[in-house]
Design an enzyme around this catalytic site. Structure first.
Site, PDB file in Angstrom:
ATOM      1  N   GLY A   1       0.849  -1.205   0.000  1.00 12.32           N
ATOM      2  CA  GLY A   1       0.000   0.000   0.000  1.00 12.32           C
ATOM      3  C   GLY A   1       0.874   1.241   0.000  1.00 12.32           C
ATOM      4  O   GLY A   1       0.529   2.261   0.604  1.00 12.32           O
TER       5      GLY A   1
ATOM      6  N   ILE B   1      -0.461  -1.430  -6.173  1.00  8.43           N
ATOM      7  CA  ILE B   1      -1.422  -2.177  -6.994  1.00  8.43           C
ATOM      8  C   ILE B   1      -1.615  -1.455  -8.327  1.00  8.43           C
ATOM      9  O   ILE B   1      -1.313  -0.266  -8.440  1.00  8.43           O
ATOM     10  CB  ILE B   1      -2.799  -2.359  -6.298  1.00  8.43           C
ATOM     11  CG1 ILE B   1      -3.324  -1.004  -5.801  1.00  8.43           C
ATOM     12  CG2 ILE B   1      -2.729  -3.384  -5.196  1.00  8.43           C
ATOM     13  CD1 ILE B   1      -4.781  -1.030  -5.377  1.00  8.43           C
TER      14      ILE B   1
ATOM     15  N   ASP C   1      -0.186  -7.042  -4.784  1.00  7.82           N
ATOM     16  CA  ASP C   1      -1.596  -6.963  -4.404  1.00  7.82           C
ATOM     17  C   ASP C   1      -1.761  -7.814  -3.152  1.00  7.82           C
ATOM     18  O   ASP C   1      -1.474  -9.017  -3.166  1.00  7.82           O
ATOM     19  CB  ASP C   1      -2.442  -7.510  -5.570  1.00  7.82           C
ATOM     20  CG  ASP C   1      -3.923  -7.416  -5.291  1.00  7.82           C
ATOM     21  OD1 ASP C   1      -4.318  -7.409  -4.096  1.00  7.82           O
ATOM     22  OD2 ASP C   1      -4.701  -7.373  -6.255  1.00  7.82           O
ATOM     23  N   ILE C   2      -2.227  -7.196  -2.074  1.00 12.45           N
ATOM     24  CA  ILE C   2      -2.286  -7.893  -0.786  1.00 12.45           C
ATOM     25  C   ILE C   2      -3.219  -9.109  -0.820  1.00 12.45           C
ATOM     26  O   ILE C   2      -3.100 -10.005   0.012  1.00 12.45           O
ATOM     27  CB  ILE C   2      -2.693  -6.900   0.334  1.00 12.45           C
ATOM     28  CG1 ILE C   2      -2.335  -7.481   1.709  1.00 12.45           C
ATOM     29  CG2 ILE C   2      -4.180  -6.530   0.253  1.00 12.45           C
ATOM     30  CD1 ILE C   2      -2.336  -6.495   2.820  1.00 12.45           C
TER      31      ILE C   2
ATOM     32  N   TYR D   1     -15.199  -1.516   8.762  1.00 16.04           N
ATOM     33  CA  TYR D   1     -13.810  -1.095   8.986  1.00 16.04           C
ATOM     34  C   TYR D   1     -13.360  -1.504  10.398  1.00 16.04           C
ATOM     35  O   TYR D   1     -12.300  -2.116  10.578  1.00 16.04           O
ATOM     36  CB  TYR D   1     -13.740   0.421   8.810  1.00 16.04           C
ATOM     37  CG  TYR D   1     -12.393   1.044   9.028  1.00 16.04           C
ATOM     38  CD1 TYR D   1     -11.342   0.816   8.156  1.00 16.04           C
ATOM     39  CD2 TYR D   1     -12.181   1.899  10.116  1.00 16.04           C
ATOM     40  CE1 TYR D   1     -10.108   1.418   8.343  1.00 16.04           C
ATOM     41  CE2 TYR D   1     -10.949   2.511  10.302  1.00 16.04           C
ATOM     42  CZ  TYR D   1      -9.921   2.269   9.430  1.00 16.04           C
ATOM     43  OH  TYR D   1      -8.708   2.868   9.612  1.00 16.04           O
TER      44      TYR D   1
HETATM   45  N1  SER Z   1      -8.987   7.751   9.371  1.00 15.04           N
HETATM   46  C1  SER Z   1      -9.791   6.565   9.483  1.00 15.04           C
HETATM   47  C2  SER Z   1     -11.161   6.802   8.985  1.00 15.04           C
HETATM   48  O1  SER Z   1     -11.648   7.893   9.165  1.00 15.04           O
HETATM   49  C3  SER Z   1      -9.852   6.105  10.899  1.00 15.04           C
HETATM   50  O2  SER Z   1      -8.760   5.309  11.208  1.00 15.04           O
HETATM   51  O3  SER Z   1     -11.770   5.920   8.477  1.00 15.04           O
END
Ligand code: SER
Length: 320
Positions: free
Chosen positions: A8, A35, A54-55, A143
């Site tokens: 990355g 990538i 590419d991970i 996330y």
């Molecule tokens: N900067 C990130 C986000 O806002 C948080 O780790 O998704």
């Protein structure tokens, strides 16, 4: 000598971390893993080796590790929080599938592995003020789910296989170099661009929305210092709270106004980002990082703001 692979390397953190690592480890190779569609350019391309990595493809990671005799991997591939809600499957594939590939390659080839976690690994049931190192982590974004899973997997690989995994929970990162994309904390970067260009800024979060933030030079130093830390002092590994400043939109706007008095901001909250921000901590307790590897930030809101404005004026060719 260190041989490092940054996965990355053209992203928000990777583009600056790769250059920083190249200046710190002059005798080694710091390989910029990228990538297709995000090829390195300019200084990043010219100052050292680059490889297509590419991970999601473990064979590509392994081939780069073999080719450059890599001993340390910095895994910076990620889909940020707001985009992760639009593309949760991709967020999992890169955040967890990709990390699993890095862990397996590290296990087979004896690499140390750094993977960032985030303030996004916390959720609405986490204590929001002075959030402890070891506390409730029940995030409600994909996330966050990938980050908590990553912390657990990385600790597992350390305990079970002895892989030297280490991680910090990054706050929102602010920089004038490579803009973030699709995060919840991005407003704290965008606001500086608007201010320097003389534009009014429409804030996507309500006033009173506090989050931890950090200037990029501190974040880069944190990653490198943790990877250099004496392992016998580390009681934690994945992942350390680190902090340097916490503010809400009104505080950052007021600070910018000290240097650009005409700056104006209005509020137009984006419901998704507001919901995510409300579920994250207001401020982190980073005492374990301070104790176990001497973490200490250098920038506060004032010194960061002065530097951001100065550097953006140069970048955007705007006179003071
Ligand atoms: N900067 C990130 C986000 O806002 C948080 O780790 O998704």
């Amino acid at each position: 000598m260190k041989n490092i692979l940054v996965i990355g390397a053209t992203g928000q953190i990777g583009s600056e971390l790769t250059m920083k690592l190249r200046s710190v480890y002059k005798d080694g190779n710091v390989v910029a893993g990228y990538i297709r569609g995000a090829e390195p350019k300019g200084e990043l391309l010219e100052s050292g080796p680059a490889e297509l990595v590419d991970i999601t493809d473990p064979a590509q990671i392994a081939a780069a590790v073999d080719k450059y005799n890599v001993d340390t991997i910095y895994n910076l591939a990620a889909i940020l929080s707001a985009v992760g809600e639009a593309k949760p499957q991709l967020a999992w594939k890169i955040g967890v599938g990709g990390l699993y590939n890095c862990l397996e390659v590290s296990r087979e080839k004896g690499c140390a592995l750094f993977t960032p976690s985030s303030i996004g690994s916390f959720g609405p049931t986490t204590p929001h003020e002075n959030t402890p190192q070891d506390t409730i982590q029940r995030p409600e974004t994909m996330y966050g789910v990938t980050k908590v899973t990553g912390e657990l997997l990385s600790d597992y690989y350390y305990r079970r296989f002895g892989v030297d995994t280490r991680s910090v929970r990054f706050p929102g990162l602010i920089s004038y170099v490579t803009p973030p994309g699709g995060g919840t904390t991005d407003y704290a970067v965008d606001i500086y661009y608007s201010a320097v260009k003389g534009e009014e800024f429409e804030c996507p979060l309500c006033n009173g929305t506090y989050m931890d933030m950090m200037y990029m030079p501190d974040a880069l130093r944190a990653a490198i210092e943790l990877m250099e830390a004496d392992p016998s002092r580390l009681l934690h590994r994945n992942s350390f709270n680190i902090a340097s400043m916490s503010f809400d939109p009104a505080m950052i706007a007021a600070k910018i106004k000290q240097y650009i008095p005409d700056f104006k901001m209005t509020y137009k909250p984006d419901p998704l980002r507001q919901q995510i921000a409300d579920s994250w901590p207001d401020s982190l307790d980073d005492s374990c990082a301070r104790r176990e590897w001497d973490w200490k930030p250098e920038y506060d809101l004032d010194s960061m703001t002065r530097d951001m404005i100065e550097k953006l004026r140069i970048k955007l060719n705007v006179k003071a």
